[in-house]
Design a protein around this motif. Structure first.
Motif, short mmCIF file in Angstrom:
data_model
loop_
_atom_site.label_atom_id
_atom_site.label_comp_id
_atom_site.label_asym_id
_atom_site.label_seq_id
_atom_site.Cartn_x
_atom_site.Cartn_y
_atom_site.Cartn_z
N TRP A 1 0.83 -1.19 0.00
CA TRP A 1 0.00 0.00 0.00
C TRP A 1 0.87 1.24 0.00
O TRP A 1 1.99 1.24 0.48
N CYS A 2 0.30 2.33 -0.52
CA CYS A 2 0.93 3.63 -0.38
C CYS A 2 -0.19 4.67 -0.30
O CYS A 2 -1.32 4.41 -0.71
N ALA A 3 0.13 5.81 0.25
CA ALA A 3 -0.86 6.87 0.43
C ALA A 3 -0.52 8.05 -0.47
O ALA A 3 0.65 8.31 -0.77
N TYR A 4 -1.58 8.74 -0.86
CA TYR A 4 -1.43 9.97 -1.63
C TYR A 4 -2.60 10.88 -1.27
O TYR A 4 -3.77 10.46 -1.38
N GLN A 5 -2.31 12.08 -0.83
CA GLN A 5 -3.30 13.09 -0.45
C GLN A 5 -4.37 12.53 0.49
O GLN A 5 -5.56 12.76 0.31
N GLY A 6 -3.93 11.78 1.48
CA GLY A 6 -4.82 11.30 2.52
C GLY A 6 -5.55 10.01 2.23
O GLY A 6 -6.23 9.47 3.10
N ILE B 1 -5.36 5.91 0.94
CA ILE B 1 -4.43 4.78 0.87
C ILE B 1 -4.84 3.88 -0.28
O ILE B 1 -6.01 3.48 -0.40
N TYR B 2 -3.88 3.56 -1.13
CA TYR B 2 -4.11 2.75 -2.33
C TYR B 2 -3.41 1.40 -2.21
O TYR B 2 -2.29 1.32 -1.72
N ASP B 3 -4.08 0.37 -2.71
CA ASP B 3 -3.50 -0.97 -2.76
C ASP B 3 -2.81 -1.13 -4.10
O ASP B 3 -3.46 -1.21 -5.15
#
Length: 78
Positions: free
Chosen positions: A21-26, A28-30
């Motif tokens: 996972w990583c986050a971008y602008q609040g 979280i994406y798988d």
């Protein structure tokens, strides 16, 4: 939508657990399904982190995240 802390996000780094996972602008994406994120890293970027500030160095825009499922919200964004 489920919320996760930065510590919980850090566990989804492709090393400690299978999820990547990583986050971008609040959000979280798988990114587990992406061959570009195998082993939890993508060029000089590491999974399990908020990548908001790092996107400016990438050769693509934030639209790249449209390919991935949103898992939840980061409780401590940016």
């Amino acid at each position: 939508m489920k919320e996760y802390t930065k510590s919980q996000l850090a566990l989804r780094n492709g090393q400690d657990r299978e999820e990547i996972w990583c986050a971008y602008q609040g959000l979280i994406y798988d990114v587990t399904s992406s061959r570009l994120w195998r082993n939890g890293h993508h060029y000089e970027h590491w999974a399990g982190q908020d990548l908001t500030k790092e996107l400016g160095d990438a050769p693509h825009t934030e639209r790249v995240f449209e390919r991935f499922k949103v898992i939840g919200k980061l409780t401590e964004p940016f």
